[in-house]
Scaffold this motif. Sequence first.
Motif, PDB file in Angstrom:
ATOM      1  N   MET A  17      51.118  14.170 -23.111  1.00  0.00           N
ATOM      2  CA  MET A  17      49.880  13.475 -22.765  1.00  0.00           C
ATOM      3  C   MET A  17      49.614  13.443 -21.270  1.00  0.00           C
ATOM      4  O   MET A  17      48.474  13.364 -20.842  1.00  0.00           O
ATOM      5  CB  MET A  17      49.904  12.040 -23.302  1.00  0.00           C
ATOM      6  N   SER A  18      50.673  13.495 -20.469  1.00  0.00           N
ATOM      7  CA  SER A  18      50.497  13.238 -19.040  1.00  0.00           C
ATOM      8  C   SER A  18      50.451  14.476 -18.166  1.00  0.00           C
ATOM      9  O   SER A  18      49.856  14.451 -17.088  1.00  0.00           O
ATOM     10  CB  SER A  18      51.603  12.312 -18.540  1.00  0.00           C
ATOM     11  N   ILE A  19      51.083  15.592 -18.590  1.00  0.00           N
ATOM     12  CA  ILE A  19      51.144  16.751 -17.694  1.00  0.00           C
ATOM     13  C   ILE A  19      49.778  17.417 -17.551  1.00  0.00           C
ATOM     14  O   ILE A  19      49.012  17.526 -18.506  1.00  0.00           O
ATOM     15  CB  ILE A  19      52.227  17.761 -18.150  1.00  0.00           C
ATOM     16  N   VAL A  20      49.494  17.872 -16.342  1.00  0.00           N
ATOM     17  CA  VAL A  20      48.157  18.322 -15.970  1.00  0.00           C
ATOM     18  C   VAL A  20      47.687  19.516 -16.802  1.00  0.00           C
ATOM     19  O   VAL A  20      46.518  19.602 -17.176  1.00  0.00           O
ATOM     20  CB  VAL A  20      48.107  18.675 -14.469  1.00  0.00           C
ATOM     21  N   ASN A  21      48.592  20.445 -17.108  1.00  0.00           N
ATOM     22  CA  ASN A  21      48.169  21.677 -17.787  1.00  0.00           C
ATOM     23  C   ASN A  21      47.692  21.465 -19.213  1.00  0.00           C
ATOM     24  O   ASN A  21      47.107  22.370 -19.817  1.00  0.00           O
ATOM     25  CB  ASN A  21      49.322  22.682 -17.805  1.00  0.00           C
ATOM     26  N   MET A  22      47.938  20.265 -19.773  1.00  0.00           N
ATOM     27  CA  MET A  22      47.607  20.077 -21.184  1.00  0.00           C
ATOM     28  C   MET A  22      46.115  20.018 -21.461  1.00  0.00           C
ATOM     29  O   MET A  22      45.698  20.211 -22.601  1.00  0.00           O
ATOM     30  CB  MET A  22      48.299  18.836 -21.735  1.00  0.00           C
ATOM     31  N   VAL A  23      45.288  19.781 -20.444  1.00  0.00           N
ATOM     32  CA  VAL A  23      43.851  19.866 -20.705  1.00  0.00           C
ATOM     33  C   VAL A  23      43.486  21.299 -21.062  1.00  0.00           C
ATOM     34  O   VAL A  23      42.755  21.552 -22.031  1.00  0.00           O
ATOM     35  CB  VAL A  23      43.013  19.322 -19.520  1.00  0.00           C
ATOM     36  N   ALA A  24      44.028  22.271 -20.328  1.00  0.00           N
ATOM     37  CA  ALA A  24      43.780  23.677 -20.646  1.00  0.00           C
ATOM     38  C   ALA A  24      44.451  24.063 -21.958  1.00  0.00           C
ATOM     39  O   ALA A  24      43.860  24.744 -22.807  1.00  0.00           O
ATOM     40  CB  ALA A  24      44.281  24.571 -19.513  1.00  0.00           C
ATOM     41  N   GLY A  25      45.699  23.615 -22.147  1.00  0.00           N
ATOM     42  CA  GLY A  25      46.413  23.937 -23.367  1.00  0.00           C
ATOM     43  C   GLY A  25      45.739  23.383 -24.602  1.00  0.00           C
ATOM     44  O   GLY A  25      45.633  24.070 -25.639  1.00  0.00           O
ATOM     45  N   ASN A  26      45.264  22.143 -24.528  1.00  0.00           N
ATOM     46  CA  ASN A  26      44.589  21.535 -25.669  1.00  0.00           C
ATOM     47  C   ASN A  26      43.255  22.216 -25.976  1.00  0.00           C
ATOM     48  O   ASN A  26      42.869  22.355 -27.145  1.00  0.00           O
ATOM     49  CB  ASN A  26      44.370  20.046 -25.415  1.00  0.00           C
ATOM     50  N   ILE A  27      42.540  22.658 -24.932  1.00  0.00           N
ATOM     51  CA  ILE A  27      41.298  23.402 -25.167  1.00  0.00           C
ATOM     52  C   ILE A  27      41.611  24.713 -25.872  1.00  0.00           C
ATOM     53  O   ILE A  27      40.943  25.086 -26.857  1.00  0.00           O
ATOM     54  CB  ILE A  27      40.556  23.659 -23.839  1.00  0.00           C
ATOM     55  N   ALA A  28      42.637  25.420 -25.389  1.00  0.00           N
ATOM     56  CA  ALA A  28      43.007  26.694 -26.009  1.00  0.00           C
ATOM     57  C   ALA A  28      43.351  26.516 -27.487  1.00  0.00           C
ATOM     58  O   ALA A  28      42.970  27.336 -28.329  1.00  0.00           O
ATOM     59  CB  ALA A  28      44.181  27.314 -25.260  1.00  0.00           C
ATOM     60  N   LEU A  29      44.052  25.441 -27.808  1.00  0.00           N
ATOM     61  CA  LEU A  29      44.394  25.166 -29.200  1.00  0.00           C
ATOM     62  C   LEU A  29      43.141  24.971 -30.057  1.00  0.00           C
ATOM     63  O   LEU A  29      43.083  25.437 -31.199  1.00  0.00           O
ATOM     64  CB  LEU A  29      45.268  23.913 -29.288  1.00  0.00           C
ATOM     65  N   ARG A  30      42.144  24.276 -29.482  1.00  0.00           N
ATOM     66  CA  ARG A  30      40.930  23.993 -30.250  1.00  0.00           C
ATOM     67  C   ARG A  30      40.061  25.226 -30.444  1.00  0.00           C
ATOM     68  O   ARG A  30      39.381  25.368 -31.461  1.00  0.00           O
ATOM     69  CB  ARG A  30      40.108  22.888 -29.563  1.00  0.00           C
ATOM     70  N   VAL A  31      40.041  26.129 -29.473  1.00  0.00           N
ATOM     71  CA  VAL A  31      39.096  27.260 -29.535  1.00  0.00           C
ATOM     72  C   VAL A  31      39.767  28.599 -29.811  1.00  0.00           C
ATOM     73  O   VAL A  31      39.093  29.620 -29.920  1.00  0.00           O
ATOM     74  CB  VAL A  31      38.250  27.354 -28.247  1.00  0.00           C
ATOM     75  N   GLY A  32      41.092  28.614 -29.901  1.00  0.00           N
ATOM     76  CA  GLY A  32      41.784  29.852 -30.231  1.00  0.00           C
ATOM     77  C   GLY A  32      41.835  30.867 -29.116  1.00  0.00           C
ATOM     78  O   GLY A  32      41.913  32.077 -29.370  1.00  0.00           O
ATOM     79  N   ALA A  33      41.833  30.396 -27.870  1.00  0.00           N
ATOM     80  CA  ALA A  33      41.880  31.310 -26.723  1.00  0.00           C
ATOM     81  C   ALA A  33      43.321  31.737 -26.470  1.00  0.00           C
ATOM     82  O   ALA A  33      44.180  30.906 -26.198  1.00  0.00           O
ATOM     83  CB  ALA A  33      41.304  30.633 -25.484  1.00  0.00           C
ATOM     84  N   LYS A  34      43.591  33.036 -26.524  1.00  0.00           N
ATOM     85  CA  LYS A  34      44.947  33.551 -26.374  1.00  0.00           C
ATOM     86  C   LYS A  34      45.131  34.373 -25.099  1.00  0.00           C
ATOM     87  O   LYS A  34      46.177  34.990 -24.899  1.00  0.00           O
ATOM     88  CB  LYS A  34      45.315  34.387 -27.601  1.00  0.00           C
ATOM     89  N   GLY A  35      44.111  34.377 -24.230  1.00  0.00           N
ATOM     90  CA  GLY A  35      44.239  35.048 -22.945  1.00  0.00           C
ATOM     91  C   GLY A  35      44.881  34.117 -21.933  1.00  0.00           C
ATOM     92  O   GLY A  35      45.557  33.148 -22.291  1.00  0.00           O
ATOM     93  N   ILE A  36      44.674  34.399 -20.658  1.00  0.00           N
ATOM     94  CA  ILE A  36      45.256  33.564 -19.616  1.00  0.00           C
ATOM     95  C   ILE A  36      44.814  32.115 -19.794  1.00  0.00           C
ATOM     96  O   ILE A  36      43.652  31.827 -20.086  1.00  0.00           O
ATOM     97  CB  ILE A  36      44.880  34.096 -18.209  1.00  0.00           C
ATOM     98  N   CYS A  37      45.756  31.187 -19.632  1.00  0.00           N
ATOM     99  CA  CYS A  37      45.464  29.762 -19.780  1.00  0.00           C
ATOM    100  C   CYS A  37      46.235  29.025 -18.691  1.00  0.00           C
ATOM    101  O   CYS A  37      47.451  28.880 -18.784  1.00  0.00           O
ATOM    102  CB  CYS A  37      45.867  29.277 -21.174  1.00  0.00           C
TER     103      CYS A  37
END
Length: 412
Positions: A136-156
């Motif tokens: 919940m606290s680490i900064v990269n999880m905003v990008a990681g959580n978006i990728a999970l929702r939209v299926g983005a498998k490129g650079i994150c």
Amino acid sequence: MTRVVITGFGVASPIGNDAETFLESLKNGKNGLGPITRFDATETGISVAGEITDFPLEKYFIKKDTKRMDLFSLYGIYAALDAMAMAGLTKETIADPDRFGIMVSSGIGGLPTIEEQVIKMHEKGPKRVSPMFVPMSIVNMVAGNIALRVGAKGICTSTVTACASGTHSIGEAFRNIKHGYADVMLAGGSEASICEIGIAGFASLTALTSESDVNKASVPFDSSRSGFVMGEGAGVLMLESLEHAEKRGAKILGEMVGYGANCDAYHMTAPTPDGSGAGKAMKLALGEADITPDAVGYINAHGTSTPANDKAEAKAIHYAFGDAYKDVYVSSTKSMTGHLLGGAGGVEAVATLLALNEQFVPPTINVTEQDPEIDLNVVKNAAIAADLTYGMSNSLGFGGHNAVILMKRWED
């Protein structure tokens, strides 16, 4: 090189959580600041912030999501999904997920979660710390959580550069498409740091204003400015290669044409007094776009309402624009939203894009007397109509980080 266009955006902010509301607020100079309600801020000496009070959580989330993600992730996902929807893209219609990337960041990450869990550990012991604390606290999880929702498998990735984080993320995403590493990118920033430790920390730095009148608190470029007001929210752009966008018949909203990034290497929190650091970043963006300063019609300034920042940024604009500074319109939308830290660049990129599309300049509200040492063409108190082709957005972060993006109005 590949041309990069903008086909969608999403925003969560103190002045609106959808495109229409946000645009009308910019045009009408709406003040999104108010009393701090998240906690009793009395002992901090700070009373005003730019809180989001009407976030439509139910649009994309269920209650369990609030237990598994900090607010900065929720804001970022919300803005990203709105950008996807505006662009007419879905998880199922992305042709190549391996060329779909995410660059959305935060300056601080899950600060309310960190505060909450440290208190819990102190009062109840380490065994009571939530297993979701780190995710919940680490900064990269905003990008990681978006990728999970939209299926983005490129650079994150998440480019963490304090208040320049959102703009750096957009600039780096632009370059990834421009140089052929991706076809589609969601890019921007998100922040939710209105909590006791966040306010107390910046107050101890004497960076925040202690002004209690919401109409006198965030006043960039004004002689009476005395510090910034903490805001929160997210802004995310959908970037695509021109070929990708045209192939699927997308509506193009604008073009990304320039990016400048460098470091002052001067002081942990203060900008170079002569403005040369940020000025060089602006020159880099102009150079990549291959335009002269007189082509730029509008600058969405970093404009935090702190004495040192506003004065140094004015000198930076002089440094980069020369005599052309007299004709470029300048405003700070932080007068309406407060300072969203790592989310500022994302929200202000959306504001700059809308200014180009709608041919107007958002105002710097509540200016009563422009500081005579800030010799800029500041649009004060009310929006104006303007013929704009290029718009620039500046973000300057603690640590000397400077990030500048340059957009162009799209013409069929």
